[in-house]
Write a protein that holds these residues in place. Structure first.
Motif, PDB file in Angstrom:
ATOM      1  N   LEU A  41      21.899  49.397 109.525  1.00 39.75           N
ATOM      2  CA  LEU A  41      21.420  50.293 110.158  1.00 39.75           C
ATOM      3  C   LEU A  41      22.284  50.714 111.712  1.00 39.75           C
ATOM      4  O   LEU A  41      21.901  52.325 111.740  1.00 39.75           O
ATOM      5  N   GLY A  42      21.917  49.806 112.638  1.00 39.47           N
ATOM      6  CA  GLY A  42      22.859  50.429 113.820  1.00 39.47           C
ATOM      7  C   GLY A  42      24.582  51.342 113.910  1.00 39.47           C
ATOM      8  O   GLY A  42      24.331  51.816 115.052  1.00 39.47           O
ATOM      9  N   PHE A  43      24.967  51.259 112.217  1.00 40.92           N
ATOM     10  CA  PHE A  43      26.187  52.250 112.120  1.00 40.92           C
ATOM     11  C   PHE A  43      25.930  53.171 111.810  1.00 40.92           C
ATOM     12  O   PHE A  43      26.229  54.313 112.068  1.00 40.92           O
ATOM     13  N   ILE A  44      24.725  53.545 110.836  1.00 39.94           N
ATOM     14  CA  ILE A  44      24.363  54.057 110.581  1.00 39.94           C
ATOM     15  C   ILE A  44      23.359  55.090 111.593  1.00 39.94           C
ATOM     16  O   ILE A  44      23.676  56.541 111.600  1.00 39.94           O
ATOM     17  N   PHE A  45      22.775  55.341 112.482  1.00 44.69           N
ATOM     18  CA  PHE A  45      21.852  55.756 113.084  1.00 44.69           C
ATOM     19  C   PHE A  45      22.632  56.007 115.009  1.00 44.69           C
ATOM     20  O   PHE A  45      22.738  57.089 115.152  1.00 44.69           O
ATOM     21  N   VAL A  46      23.192  55.053 115.362  1.00 43.19           N
ATOM     22  CA  VAL A  46      23.914  54.649 116.671  1.00 43.19           C
ATOM     23  C   VAL A  46      25.382  54.313 116.827  1.00 43.19           C
ATOM     24  O   VAL A  46      24.710  53.292 116.967  1.00 43.19           O
ATOM     25  N   TRP A  47      26.333  54.955 116.322  1.00 43.34           N
ATOM     26  CA  TRP A  47      27.697  54.102 115.525  1.00 43.34           C
ATOM     27  C   TRP A  47      27.669  52.816 117.022  1.00 43.34           C
ATOM     28  O   TRP A  47      28.099  52.038 116.450  1.00 43.34           O
ATOM     29  N   PRO A  48      28.386  52.780 118.261  1.00 47.92           N
ATOM     30  CA  PRO A  48      27.837  52.274 118.686  1.00 47.92           C
ATOM     31  C   PRO A  48      26.724  50.871 119.171  1.00 47.92           C
ATOM     32  O   PRO A  48      27.210  49.550 119.227  1.00 47.92           O
ATOM     33  N   VAL A  49      25.923  51.115 118.495  1.00 46.37           N
ATOM     34  CA  VAL A  49      25.104  49.820 118.539  1.00 46.37           C
ATOM     35  C   VAL A  49      24.865  49.125 117.542  1.00 46.37           C
ATOM     36  O   VAL A  49      25.225  47.642 117.543  1.00 46.37           O
ATOM     37  N   GLY A  50      25.744  49.423 116.371  1.00 50.13           N
ATOM     38  CA  GLY A  50      26.006  48.696 114.761  1.00 50.13           C
ATOM     39  C   GLY A  50      27.753  48.322 115.715  1.00 50.13           C
ATOM     40  O   GLY A  50      27.124  46.967 115.489  1.00 50.13           O
ATOM     41  N   LEU A  51      28.160  48.984 116.369  1.00 50.81           N
ATOM     42  CA  LEU A  51      29.393  47.549 117.139  1.00 50.81           C
ATOM     43  C   LEU A  51      29.156  46.997 117.564  1.00 50.81           C
ATOM     44  O   LEU A  51      29.843  45.921 118.000  1.00 50.81           O
ATOM     45  N   ALA A  52      28.433  46.941 118.395  1.00 47.86           N
ATOM     46  CA  ALA A  52      28.404  45.877 119.746  1.00 47.86           C
ATOM     47  C   ALA A  52      26.798  44.404 118.677  1.00 47.86           C
ATOM     48  O   ALA A  52      27.698  43.859 118.974  1.00 47.86           O
ATOM     49  N   LEU A  53      26.376  45.233 117.679  1.00 44.51           N
ATOM     50  CA  LEU A  53      25.675  44.022 117.216  1.00 44.51           C
ATOM     51  C   LEU A  53      27.291  43.313 115.969  1.00 44.51           C
ATOM     52  O   LEU A  53      27.017  42.386 116.183  1.00 44.51           O
TER      53      LEU A  53
END
Length: 152
Positions: A41-53
């Motif tokens: 979901l982080g990659f879908i909505f805000v890719w830096p959040v997905g990358l950080a996770l």
């Protein structure tokens, strides 16, 4: 934070924890699937959040831990063991006879219920088909009547 510490937080007062620590504890309590879902979901909505996770999961070794696989395997073993225990004799003939009679009765009830559901499905299918045929016949009659009126 490990899954063990996350479950320890469940029983404690979480008012003094920050929102990141609360989120981490909540995700730990839900398991690896929740972490992966949060990352996707982080990659879908805000890719830096997905990358950080993703980076955090790799850094903290959450991505490659075998705890989920082992607990799932252990649960499967327990289910198989309890299933086998239900089939073996208890040593008491009266109880074994009662158990066999109850299991036989439950199997008969299950068969009766399944046949009842089959009859319900067949009746529903027949009713839907009859409705379709009635609608089709009505449309054909209506079309015939409109042609007769146009011809007249």
């Amino acid at each position: 934070m490990t899954p063990a510490t996350a479950t320890a937080y469940q029983g404690q007062d979480t008012r003094h924890m920050g929102w990141l620590a609360k989120s981490e504890a909540w995700l730990d309590s839900k398991g690896k699937g929740a972490w992966i879902a949060a990352m996707v979901l982080g990659f879908i909505f805000v890719w830096p959040v997905g990358l950080a996770l993703l980076a955090y999961m790799i850094w903290s070794k959450r991505m490659f831990s075998k705890s989920c696989r082992q607990s799932r395997h252990a649960r499967g073993y327990e289910m198989r063991r309890s299933g086998m225990a239900a089939m073996k004799s208890s040593g008491n003939t009266a109880f074994d006879a009662y158990k066999a009679d109850t299991l036989r009765r439950l199997e008969e009830e299950q068969e009766q219920f399944e046949s009842f559901l089959d009859r319900l499905r067949e009746a529903k299918d027949k009713a839907e088909f009859d409705q379709f045929m009635d609608d089709r016949a009505k449309k054909a009659r209506d079309q015939a009547e409109t042609r007769e009126e146009e011809d007249a």
